[in-house]
Write an enzyme that holds these catalytic residues in place. Structure first.
Site, short mmCIF file in Angstrom:
data_model
loop_
_atom_site.label_atom_id
_atom_site.label_comp_id
_atom_site.label_asym_id
_atom_site.label_seq_id
_atom_site.Cartn_x
_atom_site.Cartn_y
_atom_site.Cartn_z
N CYS A 1 -7.56 -0.78 8.68
CA CYS A 1 -6.25 -0.84 8.03
C CYS A 1 -5.83 0.54 7.54
O CYS A 1 -4.74 1.02 7.87
CB CYS A 1 -6.27 -1.83 6.86
SG CYS A 1 -6.36 -3.54 7.37
N GLU B 1 0.84 -1.20 0.00
CA GLU B 1 0.00 0.00 0.00
C GLU B 1 0.88 1.25 0.00
O GLU B 1 1.77 1.38 0.83
CB GLU B 1 -0.92 0.00 1.22
CG GLU B 1 -1.80 -1.24 1.36
CD GLU B 1 -2.91 -1.34 0.33
OE1 GLU B 1 -3.11 -0.38 -0.45
OE2 GLU B 1 -3.59 -2.38 0.29
N HIS C 1 -0.77 -5.66 2.96
CA HIS C 1 -1.90 -6.57 3.11
C HIS C 1 -1.44 -7.98 2.73
O HIS C 1 -0.77 -8.14 1.70
CB HIS C 1 -3.07 -6.16 2.21
CG HIS C 1 -4.05 -5.27 2.89
ND1 HIS C 1 -4.32 -3.99 2.46
CD2 HIS C 1 -4.84 -5.48 3.96
CE1 HIS C 1 -5.23 -3.45 3.25
NE2 HIS C 1 -5.56 -4.34 4.17
#
Length: 156
Positions: free
Chosen positions: A104, A42, A123
């Site tokens: 998250c 991410e 993730h």
């Protein structure tokens, strides 16, 4: 450290990490339950849009992480470079710019905010016959070591 699926408690823990430990880099790992053999790097966290209620039935004030904070914060880790230069046999690694609008992303944005961009979020898929804890541990170690190399380059 395992963070609770509760916005306020997760935020308190992240703030505690940055104020007491003062790490060079904080790497957060979250479960992508829909992914089977996929690790997602991410790139950024977003401040607004947190409408979904947490495990205690609450959502953040103003549906955002930090009132008055920037709309999004990019990690100082260049995930695109990492993604291009790293491979882990047996699992695909992809790049993402949307962590979702739940714990998250909330945790990631908060960590990026308090750590001045010195945070990362990965993730991971759920454990399975093909993705064992040992396999996932080694994959994360490879990825995190590459992140730390980037941190070293940034300090030079």
């Amino acid at each position: 450290m395992q963070l609770p699926v509760v916005y306020q408690k997760a935020k308190e823990q992240v703030c505690k990490i940055w104020t007491t430990l003062q790490p060079l880099l904080t790497v957060h790992v979250g479960l992508a339950s829909s992914a089977t053999a996929l690790i997602i790097l991410e790139q950024c966290g977003k401040n607004k849009g947190y409408q979904e209620r947490d495990a205690c039935g609450f959502h953040p004030e103003g549906a955002c992480c930090v009132l008055g904070g920037p709309e999004k914060i990019e990690s100082r880790i260049n995930m695109k470079t990492l993604w291009k230069n790293i491979s882990v046999e047996g699992v695909d690694i992809i790049l993402s710019r949307d962590t979702g609008r739940y714990i998250c992303d909330y945790t990631y944005y908060t960590s990026l905010y308090y750590g001045n961009g010195r945070a990362a979020f990965i993730h991971v898929p759920p454990l399975s016959e093909s993705v064992t804890a040992e396999f996932l541990g080694k994959a994360l170690q490879t990825i995190i070591l590459a992140m730390l190399e980037q941190c070293g380059e940034q300090r030079d």
